[in-house]
Design an enzyme around this catalytic site. Structure first.
Site, short mmCIF file in Angstrom:
data_model
loop_
_atom_site.label_atom_id
_atom_site.label_comp_id
_atom_site.label_asym_id
_atom_site.label_seq_id
_atom_site.Cartn_x
_atom_site.Cartn_y
_atom_site.Cartn_z
CG HIS A 124 -35.69 38.51 -2.66
ND1 HIS A 124 -34.97 37.42 -3.09
CD2 HIS A 124 -36.99 38.13 -2.69
CE1 HIS A 124 -35.78 36.41 -3.36
NE2 HIS A 124 -37.03 36.81 -3.11
CB CYS A 125 -38.11 41.69 -7.03
SG CYS A 125 -39.71 42.11 -7.76
N PRO A 126 -40.24 39.99 -4.78
CG PRO A 126 -42.04 40.68 -3.48
CD PRO A 126 -40.63 41.05 -3.85
#
Ligand SMILES: [Zn+2]
Ligand SMILES: [Zn+2]
Length: 265
Positions: A124-126
């Site tokens: 999950h990439c902010p």
């Protein structure tokens, strides 16, 4: 708890709208746009226009703004594309995810931020406020590529004149000349973009070619069925016909996976 807008209508039949409502992720994704647009504006007003050379300004301005445009287009598609969420109302049977209740296929993992199980999720990439999964991986890959190229262009644009000035003896450690804040801003954006973009791009290319996600590597899980060459794995993500569509954030790759027919209950 973060909310999300997952899907409108039945999967595969209606166009999906996907947006993860996570405050930190939204701030990081918006910050990415501010940095890129800010760098494009500052470059124009603080570097290219004062140079007084129309050809120089036009060539470098066009190149940087093209790379910035492609990076932001790929970023927007990475943010707004469903990364491969497993339908919540798929056919019953088999082990179910205790968190979202779906029946996850092999290589799907639950994301606590998205609140869904995602097929072949890498992480999950902010910075894109989304998971990087099976269906938006191409866009993330292109975002890192164009971010790295744009930053490299900026670094060369700023670094080469500075090195020339140093070589001429115009600047040394005793110099009292303070660089303008705008140029320091550009340099920091370029440095951050190049380090982040090139490192992420290299990691993504490696993960795509070996068909092994970051989660699988961290958890020591075996990758997919294996047997595919690196070239075949790359084509599975970018598209099975080599063309300009590979580097276009506007072209959607056609997934080649065999989808099990959904029996909606
Ligand atoms: Zn789940
Ligand atoms: Zn996620």
């Amino acid at each position: 708890m973060p909310a999300r807008v997952p899907a409108l209508g039945a999967p595969g039949r209606t166009r999906r709208v996907w947006f993860v409502c996570d405050v930190l992720g939204i701030a990081c994704a918006a910050g990415t746009w501010v940095l890129v647009l800010g760098a494009a504006g500052v470059l124009l007003w603080a570097r290219l226009l004062p140079a007084g050379d129309a050809a120089y300004g036009l060539a470098h301005g066009a190149l940087f703004h093209l790379l910035a445009f492609l990076a932001l287009a790929a970023h927007a598609r990475a943010v707004l594309t469903d990364p491969g969420s497993v339908p919540l109302r798929a056919a019953p049977g088999g082990p179910r995810c205790p968190l979202c209740g779906c029946a996850p296929p092999p290589r799907a993992h639950h994301c606590m931020v998205c609140g869904r199980c995602i097929r072949k999720v890498d992480h999950h990439c902010p910075w894109v406020n989304n998971c990087v999964g099976e269906d938006n991986r191409k866009y993330f890959l292109l975002f890192t590529l164009y971010a790295a190229l744009g930053s490299l262009h900026l670094l060369l644009l700023l670094g080469v004149p500075a090195l020339r000035a140093y070589a001429r003896g115009d600047w040394d450690s005793r110099s009292t000349v303070t660089p303008r804040a705008s140029l320091v801003f550009l340099l920091l954006v370029a440095l951050k973009g190049f380090l982040f973009g090139s490192a992420m791009f290299a990691a993504q290319v490696h993960a795509v070619c070996t068909d092994r996600t970051a989660i699988e590597r961290l958890q020591g899980e075996r990758a997919g069925p294996g047997g595919g060459s690196k070239w075949a794995n790359l084509k599975a993500v970018l598209g099975h016909r080599v063309s300009l569509a590979w580097i276009s954030p506007f072209a959607s790759p056609r997934p080649q996976r065999a989808r099990a027919p959904l029996r909606v209950v």
